[in-house]
Scaffold this motif. Structure first.
Motif, PDB file in Angstrom:
ATOM      1  N   SER A   1       8.016   4.073  -2.347  1.00 52.03           N
ATOM      2  CA  SER A   1       6.798   3.519  -2.926  1.00 52.03           C
ATOM      3  C   SER A   1       6.256   4.440  -4.015  1.00 52.03           C
ATOM      4  O   SER A   1       6.800   5.525  -4.283  1.00 52.03           O
ATOM      5  N   GLY A   2       5.140   4.041  -4.601  1.00 55.43           N
ATOM      6  CA  GLY A   2       4.445   4.914  -5.526  1.00 55.43           C
ATOM      7  C   GLY A   2       3.816   6.084  -4.805  1.00 55.43           C
ATOM      8  O   GLY A   2       3.632   6.082  -3.582  1.00 55.43           O
ATOM      9  N   LEU A   3       3.484   7.120  -5.548  1.00 53.39           N
ATOM     10  CA  LEU A   3       2.843   8.299  -4.983  1.00 53.39           C
ATOM     11  C   LEU A   3       1.455   7.926  -4.460  1.00 53.39           C
ATOM     12  O   LEU A   3       0.592   7.468  -5.214  1.00 53.39           O
ATOM     13  N   ASN A   4       1.271   8.073  -3.148  1.00 50.84           N
ATOM     14  CA  ASN A   4       0.008   7.699  -2.492  1.00 50.84           C
ATOM     15  C   ASN A   4      -0.363   6.237  -2.727  1.00 50.84           C
ATOM     16  O   ASN A   4      -1.534   5.861  -2.639  1.00 50.84           O
ATOM     17  N   SER A   5       0.617   5.418  -3.020  1.00 50.14           N
ATOM     18  CA  SER A   5       0.393   3.994  -3.249  1.00 50.14           C
ATOM     19  C   SER A   5       1.393   3.222  -2.410  1.00 50.14           C
ATOM     20  O   SER A   5       2.582   3.197  -2.715  1.00 50.14           O
TER      21      SER A   5
ATOM     22  N   GLN B   1       1.691  -3.085  -7.377  1.00 49.30           N
ATOM     23  CA  GLN B   1       2.786  -2.422  -8.075  1.00 49.30           C
ATOM     24  C   GLN B   1       3.315  -1.210  -7.311  1.00 49.30           C
ATOM     25  O   GLN B   1       3.987  -0.359  -7.879  1.00 49.30           O
ATOM     26  N   SER B   2       3.017  -1.165  -6.022  1.00 50.01           N
ATOM     27  CA  SER B   2       3.439  -0.007  -5.230  1.00 50.01           C
ATOM     28  C   SER B   2       4.955   0.147  -5.171  1.00 50.01           C
ATOM     29  O   SER B   2       5.463   1.255  -4.965  1.00 50.01           O
TER      30      SER B   2
ATOM     31  N   VAL C   1       6.743   2.832 -11.951  1.00 50.09           N
ATOM     32  CA  VAL C   1       5.283   2.842 -11.917  1.00 50.09           C
ATOM     33  C   VAL C   1       4.813   3.834 -10.852  1.00 50.09           C
ATOM     34  O   VAL C   1       5.179   3.709  -9.676  1.00 50.09           O
ATOM     35  N   ASN C   2       4.020   4.814 -11.260  1.00 48.81           N
ATOM     36  CA  ASN C   2       3.440   5.791 -10.337  1.00 48.81           C
ATOM     37  C   ASN C   2       4.504   6.457  -9.462  1.00 48.81           C
ATOM     38  O   ASN C   2       4.324   6.652  -8.265  1.00 48.81           O
ATOM     39  N   SER C   3       5.641   6.782 -10.069  1.00 49.79           N
ATOM     40  CA  SER C   3       6.752   7.498  -9.423  1.00 49.79           C
ATOM     41  C   SER C   3       7.524   6.658  -8.412  1.00 49.79           C
ATOM     42  O   SER C   3       8.401   7.180  -7.714  1.00 49.79           O
ATOM     43  N   SER C   4       7.201   5.368  -8.273  1.00 52.88           N
ATOM     44  CA  SER C   4       8.017   4.509  -7.412  1.00 52.88           C
ATOM     45  C   SER C   4       9.405   4.336  -8.035  1.00 52.88           C
ATOM     46  O   SER C   4       9.534   4.207  -9.252  1.00 52.88           O
TER      47      SER C   4
END
Length: 490
Positions: A167-171, A176-177, A182-185
């Motif tokens: 998943s995304g970082l802390n998401s 968009q997790s 997106v956000n390191s996912s």
């Protein structure tokens, strides 16, 4: 005579004249010998069907919420009357678990995720949900889930078995997790090593494939997100639910036996020339979903449950424990559906009737029903009820290494057990040649006057067997002091 200790359980090697034993049962390893292992005591009402996965979550106020899964449903434990509430998505049913699979769970903050590869990833918000729902962001359907650092990692993907996806970082549950980039996912495909069979989480992640093990390390600011290094080749995970994380240590069973991984280290064998050969002979390899592990948070012990080839369908029938501080194994005879480490929830006096018909018939003491306690080992038994290992002590058996005097015969007059057990029985296992079948004498109860088990037997080779009946109060059994004399050459 000096103390003859029962010794380390190492059924893979000969015990003649050694410091190890072939036979112990229903005891835990101690520094001074062995101690009792408790039976399972019922804690909840029954699930509607066989337990196929369970998990406990901690809310922000410190209270405990317990979830369990069956073949087609997810349930939450009612902390008032200890019955199970259906919290499946829309109160419906999920596509049935594969026969070789279990539900897997993970928690991130207030979110609890449940996964199995035949259904979309499920999520439950501890602060507001009354039922599970499909996770947002279209994550892939996956068999396994774990938390690595601040990422949720899925493996055993239905559509891409050689891939892991995070998943995304802390998401974890946003629109968009699970969108790559997106956000390191992102995701990673592996060109070799075989199918991904699971990931052990923590500060670092360990990726287990059929024939390779890799370590994943978060690299902040890097476009790679994770640095992934192979730490083992031509060795992978034999049973996907055998992974155990105990603090910073990871334990698992490979095609080469039992292993552990310490932080920054390569996999190290722990079962070779101890239990590996014996275990593999007993294991029912057609039911690896029942080969599952759990750590005891209250000690340095871990446990693997497994179904032997002689076991009942749908149930494991044995546990093999390992004390990683003492580096010793021990076997337990225990039957159940699912083994786990779990924290107990609270219970009111008014709700006791839902579990037991009366206080007199309860198997747990009232003191056991604290509001929330440190996690401990538990299981779902064949009755589909959650039970903690807090009951009476199981019947224990311990046998010394085989002793002899080369070509000289010996006469055994008896022995004195070194134990605080008030009820104990002893017998002698003997034979005249190493290739002969052994014979066991009748049991002799320990004398309340002398503390001895008396018997008379002329033989060449002998082992002493001690049996402590179930429900006996005791704490240790270190060995025996045998009364033996030489009788001549024959």
């Amino acid at each position: 005579m000096p103390l003859l200790q029962f010794g380390e359980w190492r059924p893979d090697v000969a015990d003649y004249g050694g410091q190890t034993t072939h036979t112990i049962q229903n005891v835990i390893q101690r520094g001074d010998g062995y101690g009792p292992f408790p039976s399972a005591s019922v804690y909840t009402s029954a699930l509607a069907a066989t337990c196929r996965g369970a998990f406990y979550a901690l809310k922000s106020d410190g209270s405990v919420i317990v979830f369990a899964g069956t073949e087609t449903k997810l349930y939450q434990l009612n902390n008032t009357d200890y019955t199970w509430t259906d919290v499946s998505k829309s109160a419906g049913t999920y596509t049935a678990l594969s026969s070789d699979a279990q539900w897997r769970f993970a928690q991130t903050g207030n979110l609890v995720f449940a996964t199995q590869k035949n259904a979309p990833l499920q999520v439950f918000d501890l602060s507001s949900s009354t039922a599970f729902a499909d996770a947002a962001g279209s994550p892939p359907q996956a068999a396994y889930i774990d938390v690595v650092g601040r990422f949720l990692v899925l493996s055993g993907l239905l559509s891409a078995p050689y891939r892991i996806q995070w998943s995304g970082l802390n998401s974890f549950n946003g629109s968009q997790s699970w969108t790559a980039g997106v956000n390191s996912s992102d995701y990673q495909d592996f060109p070799d090593g075989g199918i991904v069979r699971g990931v052990a989480g923590g500060e670092f992640g360990y990726i287990f494939q059929d024939q390779a093990i890799r370590r994943m390390t978060f690299v902040p600011g890097s476009p790679l997100v994770f640095q992934i290094d192979r730490i083992a080749q031509d060795m992978g995970l034999f049973a996907p639910y055998s992974i155990i994380r105990a603090g910073e240590l990871v334990f698992f069973y490979s095609s080469k036996g039992f292993y552990q991984i310490a932080p920054g280290s390569l996999p190290q064998q722990i079962g070779r020339e101890k239990v590996d050969r014996t275990f593999l002979t007993e294991l029912d390899r057609g039911n690896l979903q029942l080969f599952m592990g759990a750590a005891d948070p209250r000690s340095s012990r871990i446990y693997w449950a497994y179904k032997s080839s002689a076991g009942t369908a749908g149930l494991y029938d044995k546990l093999i424990g390992y004390d990683y501080m003492l580096a010793r194994f021990f076997p337990i005879s225990m039957s159940g559906e699912y083994l786990l480490g779990i924290s107990q929830t609270g219970l009111t006096l008014e709700s006791l009737d839902s579990i037991s018909s009366s206080i007199d018939s309860m198997t747990l003491t009232l003191d056991a029903y604290a509001t929330a306690v440190q996690p401990e080992n538990a299981q779902f038994g064949s009755d589909h009820k959650l039970s903690f290992f807090r009951g009476i002590s199981l019947e224990a058996t311990m046998v010394t290494p085989e002793q002899g005097a080369d070509a000289q015969r010996i006469y055994v007059n008896g022995f004195r057990p070194i134990s605080d057990a008030g009820s104990l029985y002893g017998s002698l296992i003997y034979r005249d040649t190493q290739f002969s079948t052994t014979t066991t004498t009748s049991e002799a109860a320990v004398s309340t006057r002398t503390g001895r088990c008396d018997m008379r037997r002329d033989t060449r080779y002998a082992r002493v067997k001690v049996r402590i009946p179930s429900a006996t109060t005791w704490t240790f059994c270190a060995g025996v002091e045998p009364d033996v004399t030489a009788t001549g050459l024959q």
